[in-house]
Structures are given as structure tokens and as C-alpha cells.
Write an enzyme that holds these catalytic residues in place. Sequence first.
Site, PDB file in Angstrom:
ATOM      1  N   ALA A  56       0.850  -1.191   0.000  1.00  0.00           N
ATOM      2  CA  ALA A  56       0.000   0.000   0.000  1.00  0.00           C
ATOM      3  C   ALA A  56       0.886   1.241   0.000  1.00  0.00           C
ATOM      4  O   ALA A  56       1.636   1.496   0.945  1.00  0.00           O
ATOM      5  CB  ALA A  56      -0.912  -0.008   1.214  1.00  0.00           C
ATOM      6  N   GLN A  98       0.292  -0.798  -5.448  1.00  0.00           N
ATOM      7  CA  GLN A  98      -1.030  -0.558  -4.909  1.00  0.00           C
ATOM      8  C   GLN A  98      -1.086   0.877  -4.383  1.00  0.00           C
ATOM      9  O   GLN A  98      -0.345   1.234  -3.457  1.00  0.00           O
ATOM     10  CB  GLN A  98      -1.338  -1.545  -3.780  1.00  0.00           C
ATOM     11  N   TYR A 180      -9.811   0.950   4.536  1.00  0.00           N
ATOM     12  CA  TYR A 180      -9.134   2.196   4.212  1.00  0.00           C
ATOM     13  C   TYR A 180     -10.091   3.144   3.475  1.00  0.00           C
ATOM     14  O   TYR A 180     -11.273   2.831   3.296  1.00  0.00           O
ATOM     15  CB  TYR A 180      -7.836   1.908   3.465  1.00  0.00           C
ATOM     16  N   ARG A 322       1.109 -13.962   3.027  1.00  0.00           N
ATOM     17  CA  ARG A 322       1.988 -14.381   4.129  1.00  0.00           C
ATOM     18  C   ARG A 322       2.805 -15.620   3.790  1.00  0.00           C
ATOM     19  O   ARG A 322       3.918 -15.785   4.299  1.00  0.00           O
ATOM     20  CB  ARG A 322       1.154 -14.596   5.396  1.00  0.00           C
TER      21      ARG A 322
END
Length: 352
Positions: A56, A98, A180, A322
Site C-alpha cells: 500500500a 497498490q 481504508y 503471508r
Amino acid sequence: MKLFTPLAQRSLSLRNRLVIAPMCQYSATDGLPDDWHLVHLGSRAVGGAALVIAEATAVSAQGRISPGDVGLWNDAQLAAWQPITRFITGQGAIAGVQLAHAGRKASTQAPWLGGHPLAADAGAWQTVAPSAVPFDAHWSTPQALDTAAIAHVVADFRAAAVRALAAGFQLIELHAAHGYLLHQFLSPLSNQRTDEYGGSFENRTRLVREVIAAVREVWPESLPLWLRISATDWSEGGWDIEQSVRLAQEVKSLGIDLIDTSSGGLVPHVKIPVAPGYQVPFAARIRREADVATGAVGLITESTHAARIIDEGSADVVLIARESLRDPYFPRRAAQELGVSITAPLQYQRAW
């Protein structure tokens, strides 16, 4: 087996269907990526992924999740990204980024420091949101954006897209998930406005549509534009899969090439039925009902599971998050486990 077949996205061709999802590192200074980001992202390109999406990346200083977030709100940051994108593409992967604004979830500590809102003496800044509703108890109350400030957010996304292209990125993903800012406008739980940006589905989705249109104006027609959404808030009265399908149908016509389908993050303390592939049905439904490409993400850790998702037509790509932190070379391991031969860098070929 389709997992290791190419996927066309406008003028680009992904060499397989494995994508490295954006994962915040909280390790930048003044929004500048550094050697950590080069090694972190570059190793995953060497690891065989088709597309590596940088974390991000804030479109403004106010839009950072934490002081350690990377950004693209100035030209120094643009220049710092260039060696990173050059290395990624040099390994045969596509470099993506992103673009994000954290809204009311901004101004927090890094996770390993607790992830709590920053104190005033630790550099906290004023957060913003569609409405003056804090994320949780003990979080600061955000300032509700007026229409002029909303227009400024749209302009920030547009300017960041221009810098992303100059920085060498070939794909942009717009972050409208995980609670967000863009997600905050989508959900009735966080958007209590009564003007043209609140209330109806059309009004709550207006900012997302405006950001897409603004970015598409400056992002080349030949390059893909993705949208990450949370398919559901997992909370009654919130954003849900039915609205997600409808949004996907609308943004496809605005130039969105793929819906990266995640969930949650808007409100705390919700019960989520977490299990391997628990979000895949959302990607499958959006793909089927909106007739748009989708990405599946969420506890996908096994090569056979990733392959099955693609073979069954549930999604067009699998995003590894992950599991990639545990194993940057997951695509190479997956290929070996599935009996597929993929090209290694010249420096590594004696190991194959």
C-alpha cells in the site's frame, strides 16, 4: 493445469497465475523505499512470481497508515522506486503498485510497536474519513471530508498514477479494501453522509468511480488497472457480496481489468470464518456474475490448492501474501511440486 499458463492483461502477459500480494513493510523513511524494499520485492521476482505488487503506497502524507509507509506523492519517492521496478522487470516479472489512502485508519504505529493510533507527541496527524466516525474506541475522531477535500483526494490518486508510470510500474491496483478510505466510502457502517457521496449505492460508490476515472485518464490504455475490494464487512448492515458484484459490473466498464477479492477490515471485533481459501467463493461469484477477471487471496498456502482454484475457474490469479513471507520462492516450489518446469535466472540454473 492452468496455474503456470500465461494470462493476458491488455498489452501485458503474466508468465503464470501466481501474484505476490501487496504487503506493508512499515520500513520507509519519508515515504522513500530503500534497500529493504529492493531485496524484499526483488527476491519475489527472482522467486518466479508473474507479478509483484508493492505494498500500500500512500498517495499523500496524510494517507499513510503509519510513518513507515512508502509513498508516491513526490518526485523523490518516484526516483527511489525506479531501481526497484527495474530489477523486478529484469527478472521477467511485472512490477505493480497498490495506490492507497488510509483514511480514518491512518496515523498508527507499526504492527510490531502495537499498531495503535499514534500519540500527539509521537507525530500523530489528523485523519480523515467520509464521516466523523472513529474506527474503534480510543481511536481519534477523523475529520469528515468536504467536497473540495474529496476532489483533492481524487487529484492525489491521479498524480500518484502519473508518478507510478514514471517510476517504472506496469500495473496499478487501487486499494478499496480493508477499511481504508475508499472502502470507508463504500460501506454504510462508516459512511453516514447525506450528500452526493453518501446514502444510496450510487452515492457511496461515487468516490471509487471518480478515482478510477481519474487514474484511467493518465494511466496508459495498454496497461492494466486492478481494484482490490473487501467483498464483505462480515457485519450486518455493512458492505456485502451483492454490492461487490454490482460494483464489479460497473467498474469493468470504467477500465478495471481485475477485481482482487479480499474481505473485512472496516470494523473491529467481527467474527470471520477464517480457513484456507475462505475468500475464494467471493472471487468465484464476482467472476461469474460480473464477467470480470478476479484474484483469490487468503490462507492459500499449498501449491495444489492454488492450482485447483485456477483449474476450477474460481479466479484468474492467486495472490500469495503471508506464505510469500515464509517462502519468497513459493512459485518455484509450487512448480516443482506440480511437476512443471519454469525458467530460473542464469545465476541459478546449475541448481536445476
